[in-house]
Design an enzyme around this catalytic site. Structure first.
Site, short mmCIF file in Angstrom:
data_model
loop_
_atom_site.label_atom_id
_atom_site.label_comp_id
_atom_site.label_asym_id
_atom_site.label_seq_id
_atom_site.Cartn_x
_atom_site.Cartn_y
_atom_site.Cartn_z
N ALA A 214 0.86 -1.19 0.00
CA ALA A 214 0.00 0.00 0.00
C ALA A 214 0.89 1.24 0.00
O ALA A 214 2.10 1.14 -0.19
CB ALA A 214 -0.91 -0.01 1.22
N ASN A 215 0.30 2.41 0.17
CA ASN A 215 1.10 3.64 0.27
C ASN A 215 0.46 4.57 1.29
O ASN A 215 -0.56 4.24 1.88
CB ASN A 215 1.24 4.30 -1.11
CG ASN A 215 -0.11 4.67 -1.68
OD1 ASN A 215 -0.83 5.47 -1.12
ND2 ASN A 215 -0.47 4.04 -2.80
#
Ligand code: C5P
Length: 406
Positions: A214-215
């Site tokens: 994810a980020n």
């Protein structure tokens, strides 16, 4: 010829024309406002008289034109306080650097400045000046002061300026100012009948059933944009990756996890008039996310083979049912404008909002952002402001563009 809508019937506009070459466009503005049913009273600054004559202004506005404070001293005449308040909206077009500075500092040395100080009505500025004057820290500070006081703004546009130079400083076209007047007066929700598609948040790309890539995207900017578009009357769909944010009011939310789900959800919502891709979509996903959890078996760590994700922005921009306006973001850590320009070309979108996300800017996950709007004409830099304010400004710009040739 199309008949303009009678969207401003019963509205009283006080138009202040300051002294700049763009004043000639204000004659057309008067005509356009009156065509829509507005009553227009005009105040000219002394300098404006060098560019347009009181006679032409009064002929077009069908009313008296006010120039001097002394015009208003006679008991039988309308006083300057009444002139300032007997209206629904004060429009300043062109708003010159000088008049903007006077407003910011509360000066009242002539009729135009006095009226602007004495009014208790909303004010809308259509700035026009040389691009260096517009970019000058003094003008930036004055505009920020006025924005903080709730003064509205339309333009300026980028392009060729009167002196043969080019940059941001050209007064908006009369129809764009009319649209801003309509929006400000709530004459019609400017995006009523328009459909908006917004992507927001990060995506989660499964490594196995429990782990994912994810980020740090919070979704704040995308969610704020969806809320702002809905507030202007757009039928708004927000396709969002996982975030901690509440659903924005009046927005239909489609929750997704992966880039591929996000793309499918977007395509299912076409056609739309505008698409704003604010999601931080993972560029890659693990190529082989299995059903079983990866085991730590004492051997070498597993190698992650990655596969490329679809580019949602580029897909929408090249789709057979392409929205009329496709907008992307470019989060960069270096060479912001050059990279963002290249991205605009590569993705085929109309506008890119470029933002610097290098460490220390606090943009990712933070409440503020500073963006540069890049379109075919050039770059417009917006001062650092809250993500909500950026969203509202962008929504107004979208409304102007979508209503332009409608
Ligand atoms: O290529 P990059 O990720 O920097 O591009 C950013 C822009 O492209 C953003 O508007 C983002 O929402 C969009 N994008 C997308 N799908 C991807 C990658 C980026 O829509 N797979």
């Amino acid at each position: 010829m199309t008949v303009p809508p009678r969207s401003l019937v019963g509205k009283r506009i006080l138009l202040v024309i300051a002294g700049g070459i763009a004043a000639y466009k204000s004659l057309d503005l008067i005509r356009r406002l009156r065509e829509r049913g507005a009553e227009v009273r005009v105040v000219l600054t002394q300098a404006a008289k060098e560019f347009v004559t009181p006679l032409s202004v009064s002929t077009l506005s069908r009313g008296r034109v006010f120039v001097d404070l002394f015009d208003l001293t006679d008991e039988h005449e309308i006083g300057h306080i009444r002139l300032a308040r007997d209206c629904d909206l004060v429009v300043v077009a062109p708003a010159t650097a000088d008049l903007i500075a006077k407003m910011a500092h509360g000066l009242a040395g002539d009729l135009a400045a006095t009226v602007l100080l004495a009014t208790d009505k909303p004010i809308l500025l259509a700035p026009a000046m040389n691009h260096v004057m517009w970019a000058h820290p003094a003008t930036r500070a004055n505009m920020a002061t006025l924005a903080a006081r709730g003064v509205g703004q339309v333009g300026p546009e980028s392009g060729e300026l009167a002196e043969g130079e080019s940059g941001a400083g050209r007064m908006s076209e009369p129809l764009a100012i009319v649209a801003a007047v309509e929006a400000q007066l709530g004459a019609a929700a400017p995006l009523a009948g328009k459909r908006a598609l917004v992507t927001s948040g990060p995506t989660h790309e499964a490594i196995d059933p429990v782990r994912y890539i994810a980020n740090r995207s919070s979704g704040k900017q995308g969610h704020a944009i969806a809320a702002a578009l809905a507030a202007l009357g757009a039928d708004t769909i927000l396709v969002s990756g996982p975030t901690r944010l509440p659903d924005p009011p009046g927005v239909a939310v489609r929750a997704v996890e992966t880039a591929r789900e996000m793309l499918a959800a977007c395509l299912a919502e076409l056609p739309a008039d505008v698409a704003v891709c604010a999601a931080a979509v993972a560029d890659w996903r693990p190529a082989t996310a299995g059903e079983a959890k990866l085991k730590k078996d004492g051997g070498a760590p597993p190698a992650l083979a990655l596969a490329e994700n679809p580019d949602i922005l580029a897909t929408l921009a090249r789709h057979a049912h392409r929205p009329r306006l496709v907008i992307g973001f470019a989060a960069e850590t270096d060479d912001l404008i050059a990279h963002a320009r290249a991205k605009r070309d590569r993705k085929g979108c109309d506008w890119i909002l470029a933002n610097d996300v290098s460490t220390g800017t606090g943009v990712f996950g933070g409440d503020e952002n500073s963006v540069h709007l890049i379109d075919a004409a050039g770059v417009e830099s917006w001062e650092r402001q809250s993500k909500d304010d950026i969203a509202r400004r962008l929504a107004r710009r979208i409304a102007l563009r979508l209503n332009e040739a409608a």
